[in-house]
Structures are given as C-alpha cells and as structure tokens.
Scaffold this motif. Structure first.
Motif, PDB file in Angstrom:
ATOM      1  N   TYR A   7       0.840  -1.194   0.000  1.00  0.00           N
ATOM      2  CA  TYR A   7       0.000   0.000   0.000  1.00  0.00           C
ATOM      3  C   TYR A   7       0.874   1.242   0.000  1.00  0.00           C
ATOM      4  N   ARG A   8       0.588   2.170  -0.912  1.00  0.00           N
ATOM      5  CA  ARG A   8       1.278   3.446  -0.987  1.00  0.00           C
ATOM      6  C   ARG A   8       0.281   4.552  -0.663  1.00  0.00           C
ATOM      7  N   HIS A   9       0.553   5.277   0.417  1.00  0.00           N
ATOM      8  CA  HIS A   9      -0.358   6.329   0.857  1.00  0.00           C
ATOM      9  C   HIS A   9      -0.570   7.363  -0.252  1.00  0.00           C
ATOM     10  N   GLY A  10      -1.824   7.692  -0.505  1.00  0.00           N
ATOM     11  CA  GLY A  10      -2.162   8.656  -1.534  1.00  0.00           C
ATOM     12  C   GLY A  10      -2.219   8.076  -2.928  1.00  0.00           C
ATOM     13  N   LEU A  11      -1.883   6.805  -3.065  1.00  0.00           N
ATOM     14  CA  LEU A  11      -1.880   6.169  -4.378  1.00  0.00           C
ATOM     15  C   LEU A  11      -2.763   4.926  -4.393  1.00  0.00           C
ATOM     16  N   GLY A  12      -2.400   3.929  -3.599  1.00  0.00           N
ATOM     17  CA  GLY A  12      -3.169   2.691  -3.557  1.00  0.00           C
ATOM     18  C   GLY A  12      -2.258   1.487  -3.536  1.00  0.00           C
ATOM     19  N   LEU A  13      -2.671   0.417  -4.182  1.00  0.00           N
ATOM     20  CA  LEU A  13      -1.935  -0.842  -4.175  1.00  0.00           C
ATOM     21  C   LEU A  13      -1.004  -0.930  -5.381  1.00  0.00           C
ATOM     22  N   VAL A  14       0.245  -1.302  -5.109  1.00  0.00           N
ATOM     23  CA  VAL A  14       1.225  -1.500  -6.179  1.00  0.00           C
ATOM     24  C   VAL A  14       1.890  -2.856  -5.980  1.00  0.00           C
ATOM     25  N   ALA A  15       2.368  -3.443  -7.069  1.00  0.00           N
ATOM     26  CA  ALA A  15       3.006  -4.755  -7.001  1.00  0.00           C
ATOM     27  C   ALA A  15       4.251  -4.694  -6.125  1.00  0.00           C
ATOM     28  N   ALA A  16       4.474  -5.762  -5.344  1.00  0.00           N
ATOM     29  CA  ALA A  16       5.615  -5.824  -4.435  1.00  0.00           C
ATOM     30  C   ALA A  16       6.304  -7.170  -4.577  1.00  0.00           C
ATOM     31  N   GLU A  17       7.529  -7.248  -4.079  1.00  0.00           N
ATOM     32  CA  GLU A  17       8.247  -8.516  -4.056  1.00  0.00           C
ATOM     33  C   GLU A  17       7.522  -9.501  -3.142  1.00  0.00           C
ATOM     34  N   ILE A  18       7.704 -10.771  -3.396  1.00  0.00           N
ATOM     35  CA  ILE A  18       6.976 -11.804  -2.668  1.00  0.00           C
ATOM     36  C   ILE A  18       7.272 -11.765  -1.173  1.00  0.00           C
TER      37      ILE A  18
ATOM     38  N   ARG B  80      -4.430  -1.555   8.932  1.00  0.00           N
ATOM     39  CA  ARG B  80      -3.679  -0.703   9.861  1.00  0.00           C
ATOM     40  C   ARG B  80      -2.860   0.333   9.097  1.00  0.00           C
ATOM     41  N   GLN B  81      -2.285  -0.083   7.972  1.00  0.00           N
ATOM     42  CA  GLN B  81      -1.505   0.856   7.170  1.00  0.00           C
ATOM     43  C   GLN B  81      -2.386   1.966   6.602  1.00  0.00           C
ATOM     44  N   VAL B  82      -3.566   1.593   6.112  1.00  0.00           N
ATOM     45  CA  VAL B  82      -4.450   2.588   5.502  1.00  0.00           C
ATOM     46  C   VAL B  82      -5.027   3.526   6.562  1.00  0.00           C
ATOM     47  N   LEU B  83      -5.330   2.980   7.736  1.00  0.00           N
ATOM     48  CA  LEU B  83      -5.919   3.791   8.803  1.00  0.00           C
ATOM     49  C   LEU B  83      -4.906   4.720   9.474  1.00  0.00           C
ATOM     50  N   ALA B  84      -3.636   4.358   9.443  1.00  0.00           N
ATOM     51  CA  ALA B  84      -2.621   5.090  10.210  1.00  0.00           C
ATOM     52  C   ALA B  84      -2.640   6.601   9.970  1.00  0.00           C
ATOM     53  N   PRO B  85      -2.670   7.090   8.719  1.00  0.00           N
ATOM     54  CA  PRO B  85      -2.694   8.551   8.528  1.00  0.00           C
ATOM     55  C   PRO B  85      -3.968   9.208   9.061  1.00  0.00           C
ATOM     56  N   LEU B  86      -5.066   8.467   9.089  1.00  0.00           N
ATOM     57  CA  LEU B  86      -6.327   9.013   9.592  1.00  0.00           C
ATOM     58  C   LEU B  86      -6.334   9.097  11.115  1.00  0.00           C
ATOM     59  N   LEU B  87      -5.627   8.173  11.757  1.00  0.00           N
ATOM     60  CA  LEU B  87      -5.625   8.112  13.217  1.00  0.00           C
ATOM     61  C   LEU B  87      -4.576   9.020  13.844  1.00  0.00           C
ATOM     62  N   GLY B  88      -3.539   9.358  13.085  1.00  0.00           N
ATOM     63  CA  GLY B  88      -2.477  10.180  13.642  1.00  0.00           C
ATOM     64  C   GLY B  88      -1.542   9.373  14.535  1.00  0.00           C
ATOM     65  N   ARG B  89      -0.710  10.076  15.275  1.00  0.00           N
ATOM     66  CA  ARG B  89       0.325   9.413  16.068  1.00  0.00           C
ATOM     67  C   ARG B  89      -0.169   8.887  17.414  1.00  0.00           C
ATOM     68  N   LYS B  90      -1.260   9.421  17.912  1.00  0.00           N
ATOM     69  CA  LYS B  90      -1.753   8.984  19.216  1.00  0.00           C
ATOM     70  C   LYS B  90      -2.256   7.550  19.127  1.00  0.00           C
ATOM     71  N   PRO B  91      -1.705   6.632  19.937  1.00  0.00           N
ATOM     72  CA  PRO B  91      -2.134   5.226  19.868  1.00  0.00           C
ATOM     73  C   PRO B  91      -3.602   5.067  20.255  1.00  0.00           C
ATOM     74  N   LEU B  92      -4.237   4.056  19.696  1.00  0.00           N
ATOM     75  CA  LEU B  92      -5.603   3.727  20.086  1.00  0.00           C
ATOM     76  C   LEU B  92      -5.580   3.033  21.445  1.00  0.00           C
ATOM     77  N   ALA B  93      -6.329   3.564  22.389  1.00  0.00           N
ATOM     78  CA  ALA B  93      -6.368   2.966  23.727  1.00  0.00           C
ATOM     79  C   ALA B  93      -6.938   1.556  23.681  1.00  0.00           C
ATOM     80  N   SER B  94      -7.902   1.319  22.793  1.00  0.00           N
ATOM     81  CA  SER B  94      -8.555   0.009  22.733  1.00  0.00           C
ATOM     82  C   SER B  94      -7.608  -1.085  22.260  1.00  0.00           C
ATOM     83  N   ARG B  95      -6.615  -0.756  21.446  1.00  0.00           N
ATOM     84  CA  ARG B  95      -5.680  -1.780  20.977  1.00  0.00           C
ATOM     85  C   ARG B  95      -4.852  -2.344  22.119  1.00  0.00           C
ATOM     86  N   ALA B  96      -4.588  -1.522  23.132  1.00  0.00           N
ATOM     87  CA  ALA B  96      -3.799  -1.992  24.272  1.00  0.00           C
ATOM     88  C   ALA B  96      -4.524  -3.091  25.037  1.00  0.00           C
ATOM     89  N   LEU B  97      -5.860  -3.107  24.962  1.00  0.00           N
ATOM     90  CA  LEU B  97      -6.624  -4.125  25.684  1.00  0.00           C
ATOM     91  C   LEU B  97      -6.316  -5.526  25.167  1.00  0.00           C
TER      92      LEU B  97
END
Length: 237
Positions: free
Chosen positions: A173-184, A217-234
């Motif tokens: 996943y490339r932010h602002g672009l989408g899905l691109v081919a990657a090495e296996i 998680r990669q796609v959501l990361a820019p939307l969530l910002g740097r502050k960790p989600l409290a619920s993930r710690a559970l």
C-alpha cells in the motif's frame, strides 16, 4: 445548528463535566458523530441500576439549546443493550474509538450507522472462540470508515499500472496512491487473494485475515495520527 428530535443514536464515549454532568459523544443515524451535554447524568446513574448512557445501547435522543453544545433532553433505550464480553467487548470499544477518531463531526453516515449496529449485534452473539471467523466483518467496517473519511482507491487493480490484481502476487500500500506490485517477501505486503476475496468471500484463511489486518492498519494510520488507540492496548493484556 443541529437539534435532535427523537434521533436513533449510540453512545461512543462520555467524559466528566463539572461535578454531576457528562459530555456525551453520540453516533446518530441522521447527523453522524456529535457531542451533547447531559446535565446531572452522573448523579442519576448512581441512583439507578441501569445506565442509559453506557455504550452499545440503542437509544432515541433529543436535544435543545442555541449554542454549539446542545443539552440532552430525552434519552430512551429502545431495545435491549448489546451485551459484549471478553475480546468481543474489546472489538466493540475499538469500533467506538475508530468512529471517534476517523469520522468528521455532524455529517450524515446512515449506511455506517446501520453497519455499526449490525456488527455490534454480531459481536454480542458470539464468544472469543468464534471471533477469528468474524474478523472479516471488522475489516469490512474499517474499509467503510476509510471511504467515509475520503480515502478511496481500487481493490481490483494496481494503482500505478491499472493492471488487474492477481491472486499469486503480493501488493504494497502506498499512501495517496493505492496498491502496487511488491516482491513476494516484501515487508507489510498483502496477498492478492486476500484483497480480491475481501468484499465478497464468506470467510478467509488465517493467512488472508492476517494480511488484511496489517493492510487496514496501514491505511488507517494517517487518519488516526500518532496517538495510539487505547482500545488496541486491551488486546495485549
């Protein structure tokens, strides 16, 4: 200014305001996410065995007031609360936190509201042993939120070449672009089969579920910002 009148809603979160009141973050069917003032709510909850401002209760609410922060004048539970427990409860709290962090305020999200209610109902009717088989529905809800936040790209073709995705290929996943081919063996890449089956398959393999969780998680990361989600710690407890 939005005034609610018998509006279907869920409580996402609440916080203390003064000595006896609460600021309540609501997710409403017609107006999306918004905050309201619940005067004396903490005092009333101490006197009552039930708390209508707890999460996962289908509500009908009304508000009044001239300012930006309206006062709740009616809070009625219209159905039995969805009772989540164990890791399913953690998932529900995760959904609430996502809605708080990703959705803009006061924008109608009727489709997401309906999907949220269905997903909470699903989580209330399974136990922790059954949860892995239902992770696909969590990922689909995340994708709905991502699109509602204005992020959109194809899940059927490569973003840079427009070639169709294929099951045997890995994609990054490339932010602002989408899905691109990657090495296996590329780090954080996702399998083409997982992406292609994501929206239509009734179930996925464990490997595909892991790929999709990492991908979202990669796609959501820019939307969530740097502050960790409290619920993930559970989930790590």
């Amino acid at each position: 200014m939005i005034v609610l009148d018998g509006e279907p809603a869920f409580v996402l979160h609440s916080r203390h305001y003064g000595e006896t009141s609460l600021i309540v973050d609501l997710f409403t069917r017609s107006h999306g996410r918004l905050a309201a003032y619940a005067r004396g709510a903490r005092k009333r909850s101490k006197k009552s065995a039930s708390n209508p401002l707890a999460p996962f209760i289908p509500l009908i609410v009304s508000t009044q007031g001239r300012g930006a922060l309206k006062s709740l004048t009616m809070i009625d539970a219209v159905a039995t609360p969805f009772k989540l427990s164990g890791r399913c409860l953690y998932c529900g709290l995760y959904l609430n936190e996502l809605l708080m962090r990703v959705l803009p305020e006061q924008e109608s999200q009727e489709t997401i509201f309906q999907s949220y209610m269905q997903l909470i109902g699903r989580l209330a009717n399974i136990d922790d042993r059954e949860l892995p088989a239902h992770e696909l529905y969590l990922r689909r809800f995340e994708w709905q939120l991502i699109q509602a936040a204005g992020v959109s790209f194809s899940l059927e073709q490569e973003a840079d070449t427009q070639r169709p995705l294929v099951p045997g290929q890995r994609y990054a996943y490339r932010h602002g672009l989408g899905l691109v081919a990657a090495e296996i063996d590329a780090e954080n890449a996702v399998g083409g089969d997982a992406i292609l089956n994501f929206l239509s398959a009734p179930e996925l393999t464990e490997a595909a579920r892991t790929d999709l969780k990492r991908f979202m998680r990669q796609v959501l990361a820019p939307l969530l910002g740097r502050k960790p989600l409290a619920s993930r710690a559970l989930f790590s407890q």
